[in-house]
Motif scaffolding. Sequence first.
Motif, short mmCIF file in Angstrom:
data_model
loop_
_atom_site.label_atom_id
_atom_site.label_comp_id
_atom_site.label_asym_id
_atom_site.label_seq_id
_atom_site.Cartn_x
_atom_site.Cartn_y
_atom_site.Cartn_z
N MET A 244 0.83 -1.20 0.00
CA MET A 244 0.00 0.00 0.00
C MET A 244 0.87 1.25 0.00
O MET A 244 2.04 1.23 0.37
N VAL A 245 0.27 2.37 -0.41
CA VAL A 245 0.98 3.64 -0.42
C VAL A 245 1.31 4.04 1.02
O VAL A 245 0.46 3.91 1.92
N SER A 246 2.52 4.50 1.23
CA SER A 246 2.96 4.89 2.57
C SER A 246 2.14 6.05 3.11
O SER A 246 1.72 6.95 2.35
N GLY A 247 1.92 6.06 4.42
CA GLY A 247 1.21 7.16 5.04
C GLY A 247 1.94 8.49 4.87
O GLY A 247 1.32 9.55 4.81
N ILE A 248 3.29 8.42 4.77
CA ILE A 248 4.09 9.64 4.58
C ILE A 248 3.71 10.32 3.27
O ILE A 248 3.66 11.56 3.20
N ALA A 249 3.42 9.52 2.23
CA ALA A 249 3.04 10.10 0.94
C ALA A 249 1.74 10.90 1.06
O ALA A 249 1.57 11.93 0.40
N PHE A 250 0.83 10.45 1.93
CA PHE A 250 -0.43 11.17 2.13
C PHE A 250 -0.22 12.46 2.92
O PHE A 250 -1.03 13.38 2.83
N LEU A 251 0.86 12.53 3.68
CA LEU A 251 1.12 13.74 4.47
C LEU A 251 1.68 14.88 3.61
O LEU A 251 1.52 16.05 3.96
N LEU A 252 2.32 14.55 2.50
CA LEU A 252 2.92 15.59 1.65
C LEU A 252 1.88 16.57 1.10
O LEU A 252 2.09 17.79 1.18
N PRO A 253 0.74 16.12 0.53
CA PRO A 253 -0.28 17.08 0.09
C PRO A 253 -0.81 17.93 1.24
O PRO A 253 -1.17 19.10 1.05
N SER B 154 -9.27 -15.57 -2.58
CA SER B 154 -9.75 -14.49 -1.72
C SER B 154 -8.58 -13.70 -1.14
O SER B 154 -8.69 -12.48 -0.95
N ARG B 155 -7.48 -14.37 -0.88
CA ARG B 155 -6.29 -13.68 -0.36
C ARG B 155 -5.76 -12.71 -1.41
O ARG B 155 -5.42 -11.55 -1.10
N GLU B 156 -5.65 -13.16 -2.65
CA GLU B 156 -5.16 -12.30 -3.73
C GLU B 156 -6.10 -11.11 -3.94
O GLU B 156 -5.66 -9.99 -4.20
N ARG B 157 -7.39 -11.37 -3.82
CA ARG B 157 -8.36 -10.28 -4.00
C ARG B 157 -8.25 -9.26 -2.87
O ARG B 157 -8.33 -8.06 -3.10
N GLU B 158 -8.07 -9.73 -1.64
CA GLU B 158 -7.91 -8.83 -0.50
C GLU B 158 -6.66 -7.97 -0.66
O GLU B 158 -6.69 -6.76 -0.41
N LEU B 159 -5.56 -8.58 -1.08
CA LEU B 159 -4.31 -7.84 -1.27
C LEU B 159 -4.47 -6.80 -2.38
O LEU B 159 -4.02 -5.66 -2.25
N ALA B 160 -5.13 -7.19 -3.48
CA ALA B 160 -5.33 -6.27 -4.60
C ALA B 160 -6.26 -5.13 -4.21
O ALA B 160 -6.04 -3.97 -4.58
N SER B 161 -7.31 -5.44 -3.44
CA SER B 161 -8.26 -4.41 -3.02
C SER B 161 -7.56 -3.33 -2.20
O SER B 161 -7.80 -2.14 -2.38
N ARG B 162 -6.66 -3.75 -1.33
CA ARG B 162 -5.97 -2.78 -0.48
C ARG B 162 -4.88 -2.03 -1.25
O ARG B 162 -4.70 -0.83 -1.06
N LYS B 163 -4.18 -2.74 -2.09
CA LYS B 163 -3.12 -2.09 -2.86
C LYS B 163 -3.67 -1.03 -3.80
O LYS B 163 -3.27 0.15 -3.75
#
Length: 365
Positions: free
Chosen positions: A135-144, A223-232
């Motif tokens: 997933m995208v790092s939380g730090i990346a969300f802090l920059l905007p 279902s594991r692959e779908r969960e990982l893709a959904s979050r990514k």
Amino acid sequence: MTIFLMAAIMILIIGVQAFVPFLVKKTEVFGVYVPQEYTQKKTLELLKKRYATMVVLAGIVAAAIYAILLSVTEATEEAAAFWGLGLQLALILFSMALYLINHLKVKNEKQQEGWTVGKKEKVVVDLQFRNDLEMVSGIAFLLPMLITAGLIFYTISQYGSLPHQIPVHWGPGGTPDRFTDKTAFSSISLLLVLLMMQALFYFLNQARKTSGAKIMASQKQRSRERELASRKYGSWLLFITTVSATLLLGSFQLSIIHPELGSALWNMALIIGFLILVLGGTALYTFKVVKSGLAAAEQQQQPGIIDADRDEHWKAGIFYVNKEDPSVMVDKRFGVGWTVNFGNPKSWLYVLLPFVVLLAIALLI
């Protein structure tokens, strides 16, 4: 341009609403859990096809009504937008009504035929799941958010040169169409809305990262692959939306300080670009999630074993209420994306806080 935007959004609504039953997990039909062995029932497939057909037909009717209204009247941009939004809302309400009807049909059939009677529910816990998240790092969300904070300080430093009337809304054509008197608060109100959105997306991303994975016992790998893709890809969609909103609203704010930077053509281009990025990102997210796990081998289901039902925690198949589940965010049972766990007190912050902030800003400007 307004007509084009309304038409594009209407097409997207029709497409998403009509084909949602075929995009969600096969074991979740109109918000009801269906054991793997019953997912191919003809009655269920027929309900899905009828739902899709009726939504598409309703969309065609709505499009025809929109075209007739525009052809027989000399509609302004505001009128065209009003009619377009009204028809879009009508389509959503119609599809929701159809969903609830089909939800009750599937629920009744499940109870009458006893699909889960005598079956043993199995819950799968994957201790490695969080280590495999991308997933995208939380730090990346802090920059905007830092950019927005910088714009707030810059606006305050330029307060004396701001116009006496502050724009608070821009029409589809890119020109301001609503103003308020200049005050210290109204001059940064747009940026406060943006900052609230950025903070919300940051916490949503973090909530998805820490929420538990709902892995099916009958289809562990898929279902594991779908969960990982959904979050990514969901994380990337949130980040793209955050960056797009920052560019759009940040540019609007700069046009308040420096009017020469905010031509109507430029603003309209920003609005269109924002919609393309967000709608395109949503379509890509949907495609990636649906596609994920298809290549994974499907294991043989053990006789008498089913996945955790959890129907009692899904009110009308839409609202998830489970006090024993520490997860804040969960995948929807019907629709694309996620919903909150209303049984977790933390979830109410995601629901109520943005509403309270927006209401306070609206009352104060």
